[in-house]
Design an enzyme around this catalytic site. Structure first.
Site, PDB file in Angstrom:
ATOM      1  N   HIS A  12      38.910 -40.764  53.108  1.00 25.34           N
ATOM      2  CA  HIS A  12      39.743 -39.554  53.222  1.00 25.34           C
ATOM      3  C   HIS A  12      39.603 -38.905  54.611  1.00 25.34           C
ATOM      4  CE1 HIS A  12      36.095 -37.528  51.044  1.00 25.34           C
ATOM      5  NE2 HIS A  12      35.950 -37.373  52.353  1.00 25.34           N
ATOM      6  N   HIS A  59      34.211 -30.084  51.869  1.00 26.37           N
ATOM      7  CA  HIS A  59      33.544 -30.115  53.170  1.00 26.37           C
ATOM      8  C   HIS A  59      33.207 -28.690  53.616  1.00 26.37           C
ATOM      9  CE1 HIS A  59      35.746 -33.911  52.798  1.00 26.37           C
ATOM     10  NE2 HIS A  59      34.828 -34.426  53.601  1.00 26.37           N
ATOM     11  N   HIS A 193      30.333 -44.444  58.182  1.00 26.70           N
ATOM     12  CA  HIS A 193      30.634 -43.547  59.297  1.00 26.70           C
ATOM     13  C   HIS A 193      29.533 -42.517  59.462  1.00 26.70           C
ATOM     14  CE1 HIS A 193      32.229 -41.261  55.863  1.00 26.70           C
ATOM     15  NE2 HIS A 193      32.471 -40.208  56.623  1.00 26.70           N
ATOM     16  N   GLU A 240      29.060 -40.958  50.808  1.00 24.58           N
ATOM     17  CA  GLU A 240      30.284 -40.668  50.067  1.00 24.58           C
ATOM     18  C   GLU A 240      30.716 -41.828  49.179  1.00 24.58           C
ATOM     19  OE1 GLU A 240      32.357 -37.573  53.279  1.00 24.58           O
ATOM     20  OE2 GLU A 240      33.180 -39.585  53.007  1.00 24.58           O
TER      21      GLU A 240
END
Length: 279
Positions: A12, A59, A193, A240
């Site tokens: 996302h 977030h 990431h 995640e």
């Protein structure tokens, strides 16, 4: 009865939303990504789910250090788009399904999952980017959406096994709903990431692809991967990936892989996508 028609796993990345919003999807940098997503969009267009359960992480938008639910279920009729510092994304308001959400909540809690129930919440790019990847830029989202927000920001996040077991409980809840609706479930986030520190920009294609193989064919091998391994192999934000395991737990033990796509770089991350149907 409710029917779980399929599962989608997708990153996302917020820059994907910006590319869509600013008309850059056909540019040379972005075109390979959006070409790779097209089969998933075609699947959604063909099957037309009535409700999408989107598993994502906030977030520090709706939730901050004053309130950190491990699993939060959106119960509202509508969810506004959060302003993440540059104005809300120009996407439609998200419409929920309170009747279905309350059914899920009752089933999950009686199944011994302590859900946080949120009737008034905003949603950020963690939820809106997957919807944009699936549906493009409609005037209104063509499905109802139930947000299922998972804490993977503040340590400790839930384990992969706990997420997978939540997915199984979610499937039991879906199967026991007495309305004839088609349900799709999204597991979002990842893949490898890291956004800060000395390893900012880290990606790990080999690990990502191996993880996807196991995710499809033998998810039990992923359930006991610890936070340290995710940190080492996939960067600080790779944790995640545990949210994909909620989606996988909701699917049958055996699934058909309809589409897989992996692409580096997307912004400074690795992008992953899967479309699964039950076998």
């Amino acid at each position: 009865m409710a029917d779980l028609i399929g599962g989608i796993g997708t990153s996302h990345v917020p820059a994907i939303g910006a590319a869509i919003d600013h008309g850059k999807t056909g540019e040379s940098y972005w075109k390979p990504l959006f070409d790779g997503v097209e089969p998933a969009r075609a699947w959604i267009a063909e099957h037309k789910p009535d409700v999408c359960i989107v598993v994502y992480n906030d977030h520090a938008s709706q939730f901050d250090l004053s309130l950190i639910p491990t699993f939060a279920l959106g119960m509202g009729a509508t969810f506004d788009i959060h302003d993440e510092g540059y104005g809300p994304r120009p996407v439609p308001q998200v419409h929920g399904d309170p009747d279905f959400a309350w059914h899920l909540a009752e089933s999950l809690i009686l199944d011994e999952f302590d859900m946080t129930l949120v009737t008034d919440m905003t949603v950020d790019h963690g939820l809106t980017v997957p919807l944009s990847l699936a549906y493009g830029q409609p005037d209104a989202w063509p499905c109802k959406v139930i947000p299922l927000c998972v804490n993977v920001i503040q340590y400790p996040p839930p384990t992969g096994n706990r997420c997978f077991q939540l997915g199984r409980a979610l499937r039991r809840a879906i199967d026991s709903y007495d309305k004839d609706i088609k349900v799709a479930i999204f597991g979002t986030g990842g893949m490898s990431h890291q956004l800060q520190g000395e390893r900012a920009g880290l990606t790990n294609r080999e690990y990502d692809l191996q993880w996807l193989d196991q995710f499809v064919s033998d998810p039990a091998t992923l359930l006991n991967i610890g936070h340290t391994e995710y940190l080492r192999e996939t960067g600080s934000e790779g944790i995640e990936l545990v949210m994909w395991l909620i989606m996988r737990g909701a699917m049958n033990e055996r699934v058909r892989e309809l589409h897989r796509f992996h692409h580096i770089p997307v912004s400074n991350t690795a992008y992953g996508l899967l479309v699964l149907e039950n076998d």
